[in-house]
Design a protein around this motif. Structure first.
Motif, PDB file in Angstrom:
ATOM      1  N   LYS A 191       0.735  -1.155   0.029  1.00  0.00           N
ATOM      2  CA  LYS A 191      -0.283   0.030  -0.012  1.00  0.00           C
ATOM      3  C   LYS A 191       0.950   1.344  -0.092  1.00  0.00           C
ATOM      4  O   LYS A 191       0.440   2.537   0.107  1.00  0.00           O
ATOM      5  CB  LYS A 191      -0.995   0.067   1.163  1.00  0.00           C
ATOM      6  N   TYR A 230       2.769   2.440   2.474  1.00  0.00           N
ATOM      7  CA  TYR A 230       3.004   3.023   3.640  1.00  0.00           C
ATOM      8  C   TYR A 230       4.607   2.895   4.253  1.00  0.00           C
ATOM      9  O   TYR A 230       4.908   3.805   4.789  1.00  0.00           O
ATOM     10  CB  TYR A 230       2.037   2.484   4.691  1.00  0.00           C
ATOM     11  N   ILE A 231       5.158   1.844   3.654  1.00  0.00           N
ATOM     12  CA  ILE A 231       6.549   1.769   4.175  1.00  0.00           C
ATOM     13  C   ILE A 231       7.453   1.208   3.041  1.00  0.00           C
ATOM     14  O   ILE A 231       6.767   0.696   1.970  1.00  0.00           O
ATOM     15  CB  ILE A 231       6.872   0.766   5.210  1.00  0.00           C
ATOM     16  N   LEU A 266      13.061   0.765   5.867  1.00  0.00           N
ATOM     17  CA  LEU A 266      12.977  -0.201   6.986  1.00  0.00           C
ATOM     18  C   LEU A 266      14.265  -0.937   7.521  1.00  0.00           C
ATOM     19  O   LEU A 266      14.948  -1.024   8.393  1.00  0.00           O
ATOM     20  CB  LEU A 266      11.935  -1.102   7.054  1.00  0.00           C
ATOM     21  N   LEU A 278      16.935   1.329   8.734  1.00  0.00           N
ATOM     22  CA  LEU A 278      16.509   1.603  10.121  1.00  0.00           C
ATOM     23  C   LEU A 278      16.905   0.447  11.154  1.00  0.00           C
ATOM     24  O   LEU A 278      17.580   0.821  12.098  1.00  0.00           O
ATOM     25  CB  LEU A 278      14.954   2.070  10.560  1.00  0.00           C
ATOM     26  N   TYR A 297      20.104  -0.852  14.460  1.00  0.00           N
ATOM     27  CA  TYR A 297      20.212  -1.472  15.443  1.00  0.00           C
ATOM     28  C   TYR A 297      20.690  -2.911  15.447  1.00  0.00           C
ATOM     29  O   TYR A 297      20.453  -3.872  16.392  1.00  0.00           O
ATOM     30  CB  TYR A 297      18.607  -1.272  16.111  1.00  0.00           C
ATOM     31  N   ALA A 331      13.769   7.232  15.161  1.00  0.00           N
ATOM     32  CA  ALA A 331      13.643   6.123  15.996  1.00  0.00           C
ATOM     33  C   ALA A 331      14.229   6.593  17.370  1.00  0.00           C
ATOM     34  O   ALA A 331      13.584   6.338  18.397  1.00  0.00           O
ATOM     35  CB  ALA A 331      14.671   4.928  15.649  1.00  0.00           C
ATOM     36  N   ALA A 337       8.785  -4.889  13.986  1.00  0.00           N
ATOM     37  CA  ALA A 337       7.802  -4.320  14.417  1.00  0.00           C
ATOM     38  C   ALA A 337       7.968  -2.993  14.797  1.00  0.00           C
ATOM     39  O   ALA A 337       7.190  -2.044  14.672  1.00  0.00           O
ATOM     40  CB  ALA A 337       7.208  -5.261  15.664  1.00  0.00           C
ATOM     41  N   PHE A 338       9.029  -2.638  15.496  1.00  0.00           N
ATOM     42  CA  PHE A 338       9.245  -1.305  16.186  1.00  0.00           C
ATOM     43  C   PHE A 338       9.411  -0.376  14.954  1.00  0.00           C
ATOM     44  O   PHE A 338       9.052   0.800  14.789  1.00  0.00           O
ATOM     45  CB  PHE A 338      10.905  -1.334  16.728  1.00  0.00           C
ATOM     46  N   ALA A 339      10.225  -0.856  13.600  1.00  0.00           N
ATOM     47  CA  ALA A 339      10.546   0.064  12.573  1.00  0.00           C
ATOM     48  C   ALA A 339       9.336   0.217  11.899  1.00  0.00           C
ATOM     49  O   ALA A 339       9.277   1.477  11.325  1.00  0.00           O
ATOM     50  CB  ALA A 339      11.650  -0.719  11.676  1.00  0.00           C
ATOM     51  N   MET A 340       8.411  -0.786  11.886  1.00  0.00           N
ATOM     52  CA  MET A 340       7.185  -0.450  11.127  1.00  0.00           C
ATOM     53  C   MET A 340       6.386   0.859  11.770  1.00  0.00           C
ATOM     54  O   MET A 340       5.996   1.603  11.072  1.00  0.00           O
ATOM     55  CB  MET A 340       6.436  -1.624  10.857  1.00  0.00           C
ATOM     56  N   VAL A 358       7.506   3.338  13.571  1.00  0.00           N
ATOM     57  CA  VAL A 358       8.377   4.380  13.332  1.00  0.00           C
ATOM     58  C   VAL A 358       8.310   5.019  11.996  1.00  0.00           C
ATOM     59  O   VAL A 358       7.833   6.255  11.750  1.00  0.00           O
ATOM     60  CB  VAL A 358      10.123   4.172  13.556  1.00  0.00           C
ATOM     61  N   ALA A 359       8.203   3.885  10.932  1.00  0.00           N
ATOM     62  CA  ALA A 359       7.823   4.519   9.852  1.00  0.00           C
ATOM     63  C   ALA A 359       6.326   5.142   9.445  1.00  0.00           C
ATOM     64  O   ALA A 359       6.339   6.070   8.746  1.00  0.00           O
ATOM     65  CB  ALA A 359       8.115   3.380   8.696  1.00  0.00           C
ATOM     66  N   LEU A 360       5.486   4.250  10.218  1.00  0.00           N
ATOM     67  CA  LEU A 360       4.193   4.851  10.242  1.00  0.00           C
ATOM     68  C   LEU A 360       3.845   6.142  10.721  1.00  0.00           C
ATOM     69  O   LEU A 360       3.092   7.205  10.280  1.00  0.00           O
ATOM     70  CB  LEU A 360       3.123   3.804  10.575  1.00  0.00           C
ATOM     71  N   ARG A 385       5.033   8.915   8.658  1.00  0.00           N
ATOM     72  CA  ARG A 385       4.053   9.189   7.370  1.00  0.00           C
ATOM     73  C   ARG A 385       2.915   9.950   8.041  1.00  0.00           C
ATOM     74  O   ARG A 385       1.876  10.398   7.146  1.00  0.00           O
ATOM     75  CB  ARG A 385       3.542   7.949   6.816  1.00  0.00           C
ATOM     76  N   LEU A 411       0.729   9.080  10.242  1.00  0.00           N
ATOM     77  CA  LEU A 411      -0.562   7.839  10.338  1.00  0.00           C
ATOM     78  C   LEU A 411      -1.059   8.058  11.907  1.00  0.00           C
ATOM     79  O   LEU A 411      -2.245   8.164  12.035  1.00  0.00           O
ATOM     80  CB  LEU A 411      -0.258   6.505  10.185  1.00  0.00           C
ATOM     81  N   LEU A 447      -0.068  -2.450  16.920  1.00  0.00           N
ATOM     82  CA  LEU A 447      -0.102  -1.858  15.463  1.00  0.00           C
ATOM     83  C   LEU A 447      -1.267  -2.511  14.527  1.00  0.00           C
ATOM     84  O   LEU A 447      -1.581  -1.646  13.819  1.00  0.00           O
ATOM     85  CB  LEU A 447       1.308  -2.496  15.226  1.00  0.00           C
ATOM     86  N   GLU A 448      -1.434  -3.700  14.732  1.00  0.00           N
ATOM     87  CA  GLU A 448      -2.429  -4.484  13.847  1.00  0.00           C
ATOM     88  C   GLU A 448      -3.779  -3.647  14.079  1.00  0.00           C
ATOM     89  O   GLU A 448      -4.532  -3.272  13.067  1.00  0.00           O
ATOM     90  CB  GLU A 448      -2.798  -5.708  14.238  1.00  0.00           C
ATOM     91  N   VAL A 508      -3.879  -0.136  12.750  1.00  0.00           N
ATOM     92  CA  VAL A 508      -3.818   0.197  10.948  1.00  0.00           C
ATOM     93  C   VAL A 508      -5.289  -0.124  10.807  1.00  0.00           C
ATOM     94  O   VAL A 508      -5.666   0.445   9.719  1.00  0.00           O
ATOM     95  CB  VAL A 508      -2.646  -0.501  10.457  1.00  0.00           C
ATOM     96  N   VAL A 549      -6.171   1.342   7.055  1.00  0.00           N
ATOM     97  CA  VAL A 549      -5.184   1.237   6.071  1.00  0.00           C
ATOM     98  C   VAL A 549      -5.492  -0.259   5.626  1.00  0.00           C
ATOM     99  O   VAL A 549      -5.101  -0.572   4.473  1.00  0.00           O
ATOM    100  CB  VAL A 549      -3.841   1.463   7.005  1.00  0.00           C
ATOM    101  N   THR A 550      -5.989  -1.038   6.568  1.00  0.00           N
ATOM    102  CA  THR A 550      -6.203  -2.585   6.178  1.00  0.00           C
ATOM    103  C   THR A 550      -7.290  -3.143   7.070  1.00  0.00           C
ATOM    104  O   THR A 550      -7.649  -2.266   7.855  1.00  0.00           O
ATOM    105  CB  THR A 550      -5.086  -3.324   6.195  1.00  0.00           C
TER     106      THR A 550
END
Lengths: 210, 126
Positions: free
Chosen positions: A33, A35-36, A41, A44, A48, B7, B34-37, B39-41, B44, B46, B83-84, B87, B92-93
């Motif tokens: 979609k 979003y990322i 990713l 990032l 770490y 981050a 999971a952490f990086a997602m 941060v990315a959202l 954006r 969101l 997170l699930e 979104v 988003v989904t």
């Protein structure tokens, strides 16, 4: 050359935990979609990479430096020696430890990111999984090493090992000079992930804070 | 903005994030994903960090009410669940899509010989 392209498969399929499945599902959807960006990713996560997993390998190396009996065991039966320290990998993993010497340098390649022994080494760097790294490491190991700032004497032989699903390699780097009498804990601080893959050397004593 | 800076800021904004002196620490690779997602959202736009912290706190409270001892080892499980939900709440989904992709990855893992990289293919979607 000790490079072997045969991958043997004792297991008929791969396994992802329930949580890993959910993470992959979410990541795929968010990528599709827009979003990322998976590359962003990765960048990032790479920030770490030394913070992921227990990096038990550093303690294994330090123990081998400090204790010659353990070192002998590690070089003859790495799987058992590593398990004796309480570090168990996933089922079916067989560890082999290869020792660097003044005449021989070992380097490990592997594109099988799902099989990389991260409980021992920490997370693999992103470049490690890339096809160009793998093919260049085989064709021109000295060139790859110099990219990483490692220049070895011309007469030092370089051997490249290919990790497979069943056999994971760990490089036992040479113990740095000037570390006589150091404790295992302190020695472990000198052991970098890259030195256990063979794309780097351990830190020198002056590089860590006293 | 530089993602490492993003981050770092996330680490400041989110209470109880597992940290050492240099920043977040993770027990397993998926936790870093999971952490990086998140941060990315956030980057954006969101959600805001206070919004995220509230969603995560809800998730942790819910888990504790259902017997989670919260010894620290389940932190990123709660993170993923939050997170699930978030979104889905942001459209988003949907939960159904998440399930469908989860099953597809399961199928992909099943047909992939051990040791090969697992990749998703269209025929993994039943």
């Amino acid at each position: 050359m000790a490079h072997d392209h045969h991958h043997h498969h004792d297991h008929d399929h791969s396994d992802l935990s329930e949580t890993e499945l959910r993470v992959r599902a979410l990541e795929t959807i968010l990528t599709e979609k827009g979003y990322i960006d998976p590359k962003a990713l990765d960048v990032l996560i790479e920030t770490y990479e030394s913070k992921i997993g227990p990096r038990n390998g550093a303690l294994v190396v330090a123990k081998a430096w400090a204790n010659s009996d353990f070192k002998k065991w590690l070089l003859t039966d790495a799987t058992a020696a590593i398990v004796s320290l309480g570090y168990e990998g996933r089922q079916g993993e067989h560890m082999v430890v290869v020792e660097n010497t003044p005449t021989l340098h070992h380097m490990v390649v592997c594109t099988l990111c799902s099989c990389y022994p991260w409980p021992v080494l920490g997370l693999p760097p992103v470049w490690y999984k890339s096809a160009p790294y793998r093919s260049r490491a085989v064709a021109d190991p000295r060139g790859v090493l110099s990219d990483f700032g490692v220049t070895l004497p011309k007469d030092r032989e370089i051997r490249v090992w290919d990790s497979t699903a069943e056999v994971r390699y760990l490089v036992l780097p040479m113990r740095p000079e000037g570390t006589n009498g150091w404790s295992e804990e302190k020695l472990a601080e000198l052991v970098t992930r890259d030195s256990m893959i063979g794309t780097g050397l351990p830190k020198a004593p002056h590089e860590i804070s006293k | 903005m530089n993602s490492a800076e993003a981050a770092k800021r996330a680490a400041k904004e989110i209470p109880s994030l597992p940290l050492d002196a240099d920043g977040p620490v993770f027990r397993e690779p998926w936790e870093a994903h999971a952490f990086a997602m998140a941060v990315a959202l956030h980057e954006r736009g969101l959600f805001t960090w206070p919004e995220w912290a509230a969603a995560l706190a809800d998730e942790i409270k819910h888990a504790q009410a259902h017997g989670d001892a919260d010894a620290g080892d389940t932190y990123y499980r709660h993170w993923l669940a939050a997170l699930e939900k978030l979104v889905a709440a942001k459209s988003v989904t949907t939960e159904e899509t998440l399930h469908r992709y989860r099953d597809a990855w399961d199928h992909a893992a099943d047909r992939t010989p051990h040791g090969k990289p697992i990749e998703l293919r269209p025929d993994d979607f039943a």
